[in-house]
Design a protein around this motif. Structure first.
Motif, PDB file in Angstrom:
ATOM      1  N   CYS A 190      21.914  12.739   2.469  1.00  0.00           N
ATOM      2  CA  CYS A 190      22.231  13.903   1.638  1.00  0.00           C
ATOM      3  C   CYS A 190      22.858  15.019   2.464  1.00  0.00           C
ATOM      4  CB  CYS A 190      20.967  14.422   0.944  1.00  0.00           C
ATOM      5  SG  CYS A 190      20.351  13.369  -0.388  1.00  0.00           S
ATOM      6  N   ARG A 191      22.293  15.277   3.621  1.00  0.00           N
ATOM      7  CA  ARG A 191      22.799  16.375   4.454  1.00  0.00           C
ATOM      8  C   ARG A 191      24.151  16.071   5.066  1.00  0.00           C
ATOM      9  NH1 ARG A 191      17.050  18.327   7.291  1.00  0.00           N
ATOM     10  NH2 ARG A 191      16.286  19.400   5.420  1.00  0.00           N
ATOM     11  N   GLU A 192      24.512  14.780   5.103  1.00  0.00           N
ATOM     12  CA  GLU A 192      25.825  14.399   5.615  1.00  0.00           C
ATOM     13  C   GLU A 192      26.864  14.271   4.505  1.00  0.00           C
ATOM     14  OE1 GLU A 192      26.758  14.131   8.738  1.00  0.00           O
ATOM     15  OE2 GLU A 192      24.772  14.562   9.558  1.00  0.00           O
ATOM     16  N   GLY A 193      26.454  14.503   3.241  1.00  0.00           N
ATOM     17  CA  GLY A 193      27.423  14.500   2.152  1.00  0.00           C
ATOM     18  C   GLY A 193      27.311  13.347   1.185  1.00  0.00           C
ATOM     19  N   LEU A 194      26.433  12.359   1.458  1.00  0.00           N
ATOM     20  CA  LEU A 194      26.207  11.254   0.519  1.00  0.00           C
ATOM     21  C   LEU A 194      24.899  11.547  -0.210  1.00  0.00           C
ATOM     22  CD1 LEU A 194      27.185   8.178   2.720  1.00  0.00           C
ATOM     23  CD2 LEU A 194      28.464   9.107   0.798  1.00  0.00           C
ATOM     24  N   VAL A 195      25.000  12.235  -1.336  1.00  0.00           N
ATOM     25  CA  VAL A 195      23.810  12.715  -2.041  1.00  0.00           C
ATOM     26  C   VAL A 195      23.181  11.551  -2.809  1.00  0.00           C
ATOM     27  CG1 VAL A 195      22.911  14.381  -3.696  1.00  0.00           C
ATOM     28  CG2 VAL A 195      24.833  15.003  -2.212  1.00  0.00           C
ATOM     29  N   CYS A 196      21.949  11.204  -2.441  1.00  0.00           N
ATOM     30  CA  CYS A 196      21.284  10.044  -3.027  1.00  0.00           C
ATOM     31  C   CYS A 196      19.776  10.191  -2.875  1.00  0.00           C
ATOM     32  CB  CYS A 196      21.762   8.750  -2.362  1.00  0.00           C
ATOM     33  SG  CYS A 196      21.507   8.734  -0.578  1.00  0.00           S
ATOM     34  N   GLY A 197      19.025   9.434  -3.687  1.00  0.00           N
ATOM     35  CA  GLY A 197      17.575   9.546  -3.724  1.00  0.00           C
ATOM     36  C   GLY A 197      16.869   8.647  -2.720  1.00  0.00           C
ATOM     37  N   PRO A 198      15.526   8.662  -2.741  1.00  0.00           N
ATOM     38  CA  PRO A 198      14.744   7.917  -1.753  1.00  0.00           C
ATOM     39  C   PRO A 198      14.953   6.416  -1.785  1.00  0.00           C
ATOM     40  CG  PRO A 198      13.325   8.843  -3.476  1.00  0.00           C
ATOM     41  CD  PRO A 198      14.664   9.466  -3.631  1.00  0.00           C
ATOM     42  N   SER A 199      15.241   5.828  -2.953  1.00  0.00           N
ATOM     43  CA  SER A 199      15.452   4.382  -2.991  1.00  0.00           C
ATOM     44  C   SER A 199      16.743   3.989  -2.268  1.00  0.00           C
ATOM     45  CB  SER A 199      15.480   3.870  -4.434  1.00  0.00           C
ATOM     46  OG  SER A 199      16.529   4.473  -5.169  1.00  0.00           O
ATOM     47  N   SER A 200      17.667   4.920  -2.125  1.00  0.00           N
ATOM     48  CA  SER A 200      18.890   4.647  -1.366  1.00  0.00           C
ATOM     49  C   SER A 200      18.574   4.570   0.127  1.00  0.00           C
ATOM     50  CB  SER A 200      19.930   5.735  -1.636  1.00  0.00           C
ATOM     51  OG  SER A 200      20.159   5.889  -3.020  1.00  0.00           O
ATOM     52  N   GLY A 201      17.778   5.546   0.614  1.00  0.00           N
ATOM     53  CA  GLY A 201      17.320   5.472   1.995  1.00  0.00           C
ATOM     54  C   GLY A 201      16.479   4.228   2.235  1.00  0.00           C
ATOM     55  N   PHE A 202      15.720   3.843   1.232  1.00  0.00           N
ATOM     56  CA  PHE A 202      14.905   2.630   1.257  1.00  0.00           C
ATOM     57  C   PHE A 202      15.781   1.395   1.491  1.00  0.00           C
ATOM     58  CE2 PHE A 202      13.225  -0.866  -1.418  1.00  0.00           C
ATOM     59  CZ  PHE A 202      11.936  -1.012  -0.929  1.00  0.00           C
ATOM     60  N   ASN A 203      16.869   1.283   0.735  1.00  0.00           N
ATOM     61  CA  ASN A 203      17.781   0.153   0.897  1.00  0.00           C
ATOM     62  C   ASN A 203      18.422   0.146   2.281  1.00  0.00           C
ATOM     63  OD1 ASN A 203      17.250  -0.609  -1.750  1.00  0.00           O
ATOM     64  ND2 ASN A 203      19.068   0.387  -2.578  1.00  0.00           N
TER      65      ASN A 203
ATOM     66  N   GLY B  86       0.788  -1.227   0.000  1.00  0.00           N
ATOM     67  CA  GLY B  86       0.000   0.000   0.000  1.00  0.00           C
ATOM     68  C   GLY B  86       0.815   1.270   0.000  1.00  0.00           C
ATOM     69  N   ASP B  87       2.128   1.172   0.054  1.00  0.00           N
ATOM     70  CA  ASP B  87       2.994   2.356   0.059  1.00  0.00           C
ATOM     71  C   ASP B  87       3.720   2.445  -1.276  1.00  0.00           C
ATOM     72  OD1 ASP B  87       4.261   4.635   0.975  1.00  0.00           O
ATOM     73  OD2 ASP B  87       4.930   3.719   2.856  1.00  0.00           O
ATOM     74  N   ARG B  88       4.462   3.534  -1.462  1.00  0.00           N
ATOM     75  CA  ARG B  88       5.166   3.713  -2.730  1.00  0.00           C
ATOM     76  C   ARG B  88       6.482   4.436  -2.512  1.00  0.00           C
ATOM     77  NH1 ARG B  88       6.103   7.823  -6.030  1.00  0.00           N
ATOM     78  NH2 ARG B  88       6.582   7.397  -8.215  1.00  0.00           N
ATOM     79  N   VAL B  89       7.530   3.881  -3.092  1.00  0.00           N
ATOM     80  CA  VAL B  89       8.848   4.523  -3.171  1.00  0.00           C
ATOM     81  C   VAL B  89       9.280   4.400  -4.628  1.00  0.00           C
ATOM     82  CG1 VAL B  89      11.252   4.465  -2.401  1.00  0.00           C
ATOM     83  CG2 VAL B  89       9.415   3.929  -0.784  1.00  0.00           C
ATOM     84  N   PRO B  90       9.779   5.464  -5.252  1.00  0.00           N
ATOM     85  CA  PRO B  90      10.138   5.387  -6.673  1.00  0.00           C
ATOM     86  C   PRO B  90      11.167   4.288  -6.952  1.00  0.00           C
ATOM     87  CG  PRO B  90      10.143   7.674  -5.926  1.00  0.00           C
ATOM     88  CD  PRO B  90       9.989   6.823  -4.703  1.00  0.00           C
ATOM     89  N   GLY B  91      10.815   3.380  -7.847  1.00  0.00           N
ATOM     90  CA  GLY B  91      11.739   2.317  -8.260  1.00  0.00           C
ATOM     91  C   GLY B  91      11.338   0.944  -7.797  1.00  0.00           C
TER      92      GLY B  91
END
Length: 519
Positions: free
Chosen positions: A283-296, A241-246
């Protein structure tokens, strides 16, 4: 896949990469720049202790920065591998792929650079956000929209996946790599990504990747099963029921034909709130990445937490007594910026004290209530708070089609749906400023904008509303405008009291930048 075949796939005929200075010379410099065999390996970065809640448990977590490929996303590897076999020299002049983002954007760049094919066409869902549509148009992609689910089943004959396949079968000049059925998708990670990680971190104990088309996890899981079977292979799916891009939910993995089941040991399900939050923190700590990265990363943390609670976390450790975990950072956050503000609370984002241009989800609760009420209720059921007014500067016809509750229509003669920005044309700025000054000075419109009234101004794209806000502020009123205007409201899904019914049978519609329906 046996070890013999695995060895063949990982032993390239090209010379061992010795480009230690990361410089690309010659007339084929761009080809070398995009070729992983001519690059240093993409970075593998350990998270510092304050980003790793399991640091004191002997766990070390590393981000594999797939974002650092020239195409800036993990799909560059499959695109390279698939196009290498799909494009026929001196024959193929068009590439068509069903994809809503990274895969087809990577293909468009790689097709031009590596194969000289300049015509790449994207087939995608008509539910794709305006931000993604514009991103693909930015990269020169021709777009065709299809109805039906946003993640269609590959075998659906009415959908875009099979339509692209049929077009390629009917013309020898069209290539359709078809990421959903092409084994070279997942084999690209046996060819490049897996060997890179293993060479960088031979002591690896846990590998984590998201499950969408499943190409990344299938390839990496298959590779490590061959070279180091002790590695725990963790696949991450979207919570139901949720959604994360990818990535997909586990239920939507059923029609995926890649051998992903043999490539995964454990599956975790992750929701969007954790995904966007962890991505924002990285991202704020210097590892710029999208939501699927936080997802992993959240999937990895969940698995480690369960192991710790069960007392089995030490079983993952290697001979050095440490547990070395790698998760993939798949793409960049910029195309999802609006979604971060939509998914996360305003407390995550510092307010802009000097700007009167506000994000819709930040300012609307001051006029109507909480963002949750705006998402879950019909706008017709919501009323303005006391001492607030909403002024809508659009044409009466557009206002009649849809507007915020209790808004007052204040149409400007100098403003239309296709007017140029007042900040790009001084004559337009002057005309709008003069008209607004006259309207607000005459005061003959029954607006009753008295002292203490908080005014929200909206227009088509937000620029003219900024001008109006400046005029009102100069007169001592508290006034704000919505960044992006009504286009931003639509992007957030606000304003769908009377949505147009979708056709029962998916229909393809070709759009261009001037034809995308924004209102």
């Amino acid at each position: 896949m046996g070890l013999g075949n695995l060895s063949k796939m990982t032993n390239s005929s090209k010379p061992v990469n010795s480009n230690e200075h990361n410089v690309y010379f010659g007339t084929d410099s761009l080809k070398k720049y995009f070729d992983p065999d001519c690059q240093p390996p993409l970075p593998l970065v350990e998270l510092p202790p304050h980003l790793n809640p399991f640091y004191e448990d002997g766990v070390r977590v590393y981000a594999k920065m797939m974002t650092m490929h020239p195409a800036n996303n993990v799909k560059a590897m499959p695109a390279l591998n698939m196009l290498e076999a799909s494009v026929e020299p001196n024959r193929t002049d068009t590439v068509i792929e069903y994809s809503s983002g990274s895969t087809v954007i990577s293909m468009s760049m790689i097709a031009r650079v590596m194969h000289g094919v300049r015509d790449t066409r994207a087939f995608l869902s008509n539910k794709t956000s305006d931000a993604k549509l514009k991103l693909m148009q930015f990269f020169g992609l021709d777009i065709t929209l299809f109805g039906g689910p946003s993640q269609p089943e590959p075998v659906d004959e009415r959908g875009g996946i099979q339509s692209a396949r049929r077009m390629a079968l009917e013309s020898e000049r069209i290539a359709n790599p078809n990421q959903y059925e092409n084994d070279r998708n997942w084999q690209s990670h046996i060819r490049w990504t897996g060997p890179q990680i293993f060479k960088q971190l031979p002591q690896i104990n846990v590998l984590c990747a998201g499950m969408g088309t499943s190409g990344t996890m299938t390839g990496l899981g298959t590779y490590f099963k061959g070279v180091k079977p002790s590695v725990l292979r963790l696949g991450v799916c979207t919570a139901p029921g949720d959604r994360v891009p990818g990535p997909r939910s586990f239920a939507l993995m059923r029609p995926v034909e890649f051998p992903w089941k043999e490539a995964v040991d454990v599956i975790e399900e992750v929701g969007s709130a954790h995904s966007y939050t962890l991505s924002l923190n990285l991202c704020r700590e210097g590892l710029v990445c999208g939501p699927s990265s936080g997802f992993n990363l959240q999937g990895l943390f969940q698995m480690l937490g369960k192991r710790k609670a069960a007392g089995s976390l030490p079983e993952l450790a290697g001979s050095d007594g440490m547990t070395h975990c790698v998760f993939l950072c798949c793409d960049l956050p910029y195309q999802y910026i609006g979604e971060y503000f939509q998914k996360l609370g305003p407390e995550q984002f510092p307010p802009s004290e000097t700007s009167w241009e506000r994000d819709a989800l930040e300012v609307l609760p001051q006029f109507y209530g909480s963002p949750r009420s705006l998402e879950q209720c019909l706008l017709s059921e919501i009323a303005l708070k006391p001492q607030t007014r909403v002024l809508d500067l659009r044409k009466p016809a557009d206002f009649t089609v849809w507007h915020l509750p209790d808004a007052v229509n204040l149409p400007l003669a100098s403003l239309g749906p296709h007017s140029v920005s007042p900040f790009s044309d001084p004559e337009v700025l002057e005309a709008q400023w003069v008209e607004l000054e006259r309207i607000f000075t005459d005061g003959g419109l029954g607006l009753q904008l008295g002292t203490g009234t908080h005014v929200l101004v909206v227009c088509y794209d937000g620029d003219t509303a900024r001008v109006a806000t400046s005029v009102l502020r100069a007169k001592g009123l508290e006034a704000d405008s919505i960044r992006g205007g009504h286009r931003a409201l639509r992007m957030y899904g606000i304003g769908n009291d009377n949505p147009v019914a979708a056709p029962k049978v998916p229909v393809a519609t070709t759009v261009s930048i001037s034809a995308v329906p924004l209102e």
